[in-house]
Motif scaffolding. Structure first.
Motif, PDB file in Angstrom:
ATOM      1  N   ILE A 376       0.875  -1.168   0.000  1.00  0.00           N
ATOM      2  CA  ILE A 376       0.000   0.000   0.000  1.00  0.00           C
ATOM      3  C   ILE A 376       0.909   1.214   0.000  1.00  0.00           C
ATOM      4  O   ILE A 376       1.774   1.340   0.879  1.00  0.00           O
ATOM      5  CB  ILE A 376      -0.916   0.006   1.241  1.00  0.00           C
ATOM      6  CG1 ILE A 376      -1.656  -1.343   1.375  1.00  0.00           C
ATOM      7  CG2 ILE A 376      -1.903   1.174   1.188  1.00  0.00           C
ATOM      8  CD1 ILE A 376      -2.475  -1.758   0.175  1.00  0.00           C
ATOM      9  N   ARG A 377       0.753   2.089  -0.999  1.00  0.00           N
ATOM     10  CA  ARG A 377       1.750   3.137  -1.218  1.00  0.00           C
ATOM     11  C   ARG A 377       1.824   4.137  -0.062  1.00  0.00           C
ATOM     12  O   ARG A 377       2.898   4.542   0.347  1.00  0.00           O
ATOM     13  CB  ARG A 377       1.438   3.862  -2.531  1.00  0.00           C
ATOM     14  CG  ARG A 377       2.097   5.210  -2.628  1.00  0.00           C
ATOM     15  CD  ARG A 377       2.968   5.524  -3.836  1.00  0.00           C
ATOM     16  NE  ARG A 377       2.992   4.671  -4.954  1.00  0.00           N
ATOM     17  CZ  ARG A 377       2.620   5.062  -6.194  1.00  0.00           C
ATOM     18  NH1 ARG A 377       2.151   6.265  -6.388  1.00  0.00           N
ATOM     19  NH2 ARG A 377       2.750   4.242  -7.194  1.00  0.00           N
ATOM     20  N   TYR A 378       0.665   4.592   0.448  1.00  0.00           N
ATOM     21  CA  TYR A 378       0.692   5.709   1.388  1.00  0.00           C
ATOM     22  C   TYR A 378       0.287   5.286   2.803  1.00  0.00           C
ATOM     23  O   TYR A 378      -0.531   4.383   2.979  1.00  0.00           O
ATOM     24  CB  TYR A 378      -0.226   6.828   0.906  1.00  0.00           C
ATOM     25  CG  TYR A 378       0.155   7.344  -0.459  1.00  0.00           C
ATOM     26  CD1 TYR A 378       1.417   7.912  -0.681  1.00  0.00           C
ATOM     27  CD2 TYR A 378      -0.725   7.241  -1.532  1.00  0.00           C
ATOM     28  CE1 TYR A 378       1.779   8.369  -1.938  1.00  0.00           C
ATOM     29  CE2 TYR A 378      -0.370   7.704  -2.793  1.00  0.00           C
ATOM     30  CZ  TYR A 378       0.888   8.257  -2.989  1.00  0.00           C
ATOM     31  OH  TYR A 378       1.243   8.708  -4.227  1.00  0.00           O
ATOM     32  N   ASN A 379       0.856   5.978   3.775  1.00  0.00           N
ATOM     33  CA  ASN A 379       0.531   5.706   5.168  1.00  0.00           C
ATOM     34  C   ASN A 379      -0.634   6.533   5.692  1.00  0.00           C
ATOM     35  O   ASN A 379      -1.153   6.274   6.771  1.00  0.00           O
ATOM     36  CB  ASN A 379       1.754   5.992   6.053  1.00  0.00           C
ATOM     37  CG  ASN A 379       2.879   5.005   5.766  1.00  0.00           C
ATOM     38  OD1 ASN A 379       2.655   3.789   5.721  1.00  0.00           O
ATOM     39  ND2 ASN A 379       4.080   5.520   5.518  1.00  0.00           N
ATOM     40  N   ALA A 380      -1.031   7.557   4.929  1.00  0.00           N
ATOM     41  CA  ALA A 380      -2.095   8.448   5.404  1.00  0.00           C
ATOM     42  C   ALA A 380      -3.388   7.664   5.597  1.00  0.00           C
ATOM     43  O   ALA A 380      -3.639   6.682   4.897  1.00  0.00           O
ATOM     44  CB  ALA A 380      -2.316   9.576   4.392  1.00  0.00           C
ATOM     45  N   PRO A 381      -4.226   8.073   6.560  1.00  0.00           N
ATOM     46  CA  PRO A 381      -5.526   7.420   6.726  1.00  0.00           C
ATOM     47  C   PRO A 381      -6.345   7.522   5.437  1.00  0.00           C
ATOM     48  O   PRO A 381      -6.216   8.497   4.699  1.00  0.00           O
ATOM     49  CB  PRO A 381      -6.207   8.238   7.834  1.00  0.00           C
ATOM     50  CG  PRO A 381      -5.126   8.998   8.496  1.00  0.00           C
ATOM     51  CD  PRO A 381      -4.038   9.191   7.499  1.00  0.00           C
ATOM     52  N   PHE A 382      -7.157   6.498   5.159  1.00  0.00           N
ATOM     53  CA  PHE A 382      -7.991   6.543   3.960  1.00  0.00           C
ATOM     54  C   PHE A 382      -9.409   6.096   4.277  1.00  0.00           C
ATOM     55  O   PHE A 382      -9.667   5.467   5.303  1.00  0.00           O
ATOM     56  CB  PHE A 382      -7.382   5.703   2.838  1.00  0.00           C
ATOM     57  CG  PHE A 382      -7.268   4.217   3.125  1.00  0.00           C
ATOM     58  CD1 PHE A 382      -6.158   3.702   3.791  1.00  0.00           C
ATOM     59  CD2 PHE A 382      -8.262   3.335   2.713  1.00  0.00           C
ATOM     60  CE1 PHE A 382      -6.048   2.338   4.049  1.00  0.00           C
ATOM     61  CE2 PHE A 382      -8.159   1.969   2.957  1.00  0.00           C
ATOM     62  CZ  PHE A 382      -7.047   1.466   3.644  1.00  0.00           C
TER      63      PHE A 382
END
Lengths: 444, 127
Positions: A376-382
């Motif tokens: 999963i590319r990003y760590n930001a909440p989704f």
């Protein structure tokens, strides 16, 4: 059964009635060099049965979410549509109605739009919602034009990752205005950088625009972005996915001056890209600058409730040259679908749709992250959508998954980006999620 | 129709009243204009400090079914806009009094004399 009853004799009599002797004489004002000057290359005539058969075979070549398991998102989502929606919107009173200019005979349509406006106001936490616009992209562009009109400033700052097609529509709209410049914020780990945004802000910024969730599915720090916008006297424009508001805070609650959105997730099918629904809401103070039209409720001379088109004096049919927007028609049928959808689900139902979309997306992301070669590319909440890095090109993943009757997601290569954008709705069963993860595992 | 003798008028149905200092004036729309427009719901005016040429648009007046532009009767600068017009119906109720729209500093106070007097305006509106 001919559809065009236009025989030689018919043509002869029409020419006679118009007082000319030939078709060429009728169009003598059109210069020869701009005429087609050759026969139309049309297929031979076919009867209704043949035409139907040809069109049905063409339609059968489409692959839709009716037959495939879909993880496609990027602005259009495969949510469940209760059957009642189609039953209600296909009533001829709604299906055929054009703009309800004549209130006396349009009370049903007007009330439907009024209910839509009221529901969207509650969902987005805003004071006023118009009767809808073409789609989310044009609503966003109109919001920016409105902000420039309100404070007379010229610069527009996009905070975080906007859908590239929305950026493109925004650019097209602004090209026609003289000085407006759009500055795109730098994106770090999937979301806009607040530090970089601070550096971009000054008192020439008309509006700060943010998409929530953003194009990568990540959640931007909308509170910080809104604060920065207001500290510099700019308007704060939020483009929010309406279904996400079943679990996320409403834009009005964190200070949005204008809230827009693509209304397709609210009861409209994906329909291969349209027609869609442009949501447009503002704070009360901005109502006089609102593009489009509003339906209001009032009392008639007998004291009974009635519905009317109001604030229409800034529209084309009254002041064409000074209309604040060139959008006059709205998307009444899609707005009605949204109103029916929201009415059927209620507050509880919508938060269940949003909650299930969110938890199923996070389950799938967890399964994909565990597959060697995938991440999963990003760590930001989704919310319900995320970017996957794949061991083989995303286009290959998409092609191979089609063989398993799965739409694997959006290949971001189509947007000049990298990765596979995967979306999950409440419609995806655990079995489907596991099947997808297992199938991806076989590609690694 | 009320056409006060002390005011001057434009063909676009604005009135202007030269104030005692001889350099400033109040501007509004006539009783005829408000009655033709019907229920006025909103008045939008350019802010104080705006310089206006003669006949330049200084705002709009919005009724239920139409919007009309407001034209400066003479050249000058807007000194003040009438804050009382948040209640736009004031224009219907008292067009020559509390329904005034802007106070102007005039570029050439003598130019007011070139506008229509009450008799000429009354003739224009046919009554």
């Amino acid at each position: 059964m001919p559809f065009i009853v236009n025989t030689d004799a018919d043509r002869e009599s029409m020419l006679h009635a118009t007082g000319v002797s030939s078709f060429d004489e009728l169009i003598v004002d059109i210069p020869r060099e701009v005429r087609l000057n050759k026969a139309l290359e049309l297929a031979p005539a076919a009867d209704e049965m043949e035409v139907r058969s040809i069109l049905e075979s063409m339609a059968a070549a489409n692959r839709s979410t009716a037959d495939y398991v879909s993880f496609l998102g990027g602005g259009a989502y495969d949510h469940f549509l209760p059957s009642a929606i189609k039953a209600i919107v296909s009533r001829s009173e709604f299906y055929t109605a054009y703009t309800p200019y004549q209130a006396e005979v349009s009370q049903g349509t007007l009330q439907a739009i009024y209910e839509y406006q009221s529901l969207i106001c509650r969902l987005y936490g805003m004071d006023v919602t118009n009767a809808s616009m073409y789609d989310g992209a044009t609503a966003l562009a109109e919001a920016v034009l409105m902000a420039i009109g309100v404070n007379g400033r010229q610069k527009v700052v996009v905070a975080g990752k906007l859908h590239p097609w929305n950026s493109s529509v925004l650019k097209t709209y602004l090209e026609a205005s003289d000085h407006s410049a759009v500055v795109q914020n730098v994106v770090e780990d999937g979301v806009g950088s607040i530090e970089v945004l601070k550096g971009l802000m000054d008192d020439t910024v008309a509006a700060v625009v943010v998409q929530q969730p953003n194009f990568y599915g990540c959640l931007e720090d909308v509170e910080a972005i809104g604060r920065l916008a207001h500290e510099h006297g700019a308007l704060f424009i939020v483009s929010a996915n309406p279904v996400s508001l079943g679990v996320l805070e409403a834009p009005g609650a964190y200070g949005a001056d204008i809230s827009v959105g693509e209304g397709q997730p609210l009861g409209s099918s994906q329909s291969f890209g349209g027609p869609y629904l442009g949501i447009f809401s503002v704070r009360q103070e901005l109502v006089r600058k609102l593009p489009g039209r509003l339906v209001g409720m009032t009392k008639d001379s007998n004291g009974q409730d009635g519905f009317i088109l109001t604030l229409q004096t800034r529209e084309q049919h009254i002041r064409r040259e000074k209309a604040t927007s060139n959008i006059c028609s709205n998307q009444a049928l899609n707005a009605l679908q949204a109103a029916v959808y929201l009415s059927l689900l209620g507050k509880q139902g919508l938060s269940e749709v949003a909650g299930q979309s969110l938890s199923r997306a996070h389950y799938l992301a967890g399964r994909i992250a565990a597959i060697p070669g995938f991440s999963i590319r990003y760590n930001a909440p989704f919310f319900n959508e995320f970017v996957v890095d794949t061991p083989i090109p995303p286009s290959e993943v998409v092609r191979k998954m089609l063989e398993k009757k799965v739409f694997a997601g959006c290949d971001l290569g189509e947007f000049g980006d990298e990765g596979l954008l995967v979306a999950v709705t409440e419609k995806r069963t655990k079995a489907q999620l596991d099947m997808f993860a297992d199938a991806l595992g076989e590609l690694a | 129709m009320n056409v006060p003798a002390a005011l001057r008028y434009t063909k676009d149905h604005e009135w202007i009243q030269l104030l005692d200092d001889g350099a400033t004036a109040l501007v509004g729309i006539t009783d005829f204009a408000q009655s033709e427009l019907g229920d006025i719901v909103f008045v939008e005016l350019k802010p104080a400090g705006t310089a206006l040429k003669e006949h330049e648009i200084f705002g709009t007046v919005e009724a239920v079914k139409t919007v009309a532009d407001l034209f400066a009767p003479v050249a000058g600068e807007i000194l003040e806009v009438n804050a009382g017009l948040d209640s736009a119906e004031t224009v219907n109720q008292d067009p020559y009094g509390s329904g005034w729209m802007v106070k102007m500093k005039l570029a050439d106070p003598a130019s007011v004399a070139n506008l229509l007097d009450a008799a000429a305006y009354r003739e224009l509106i046919g009554g």
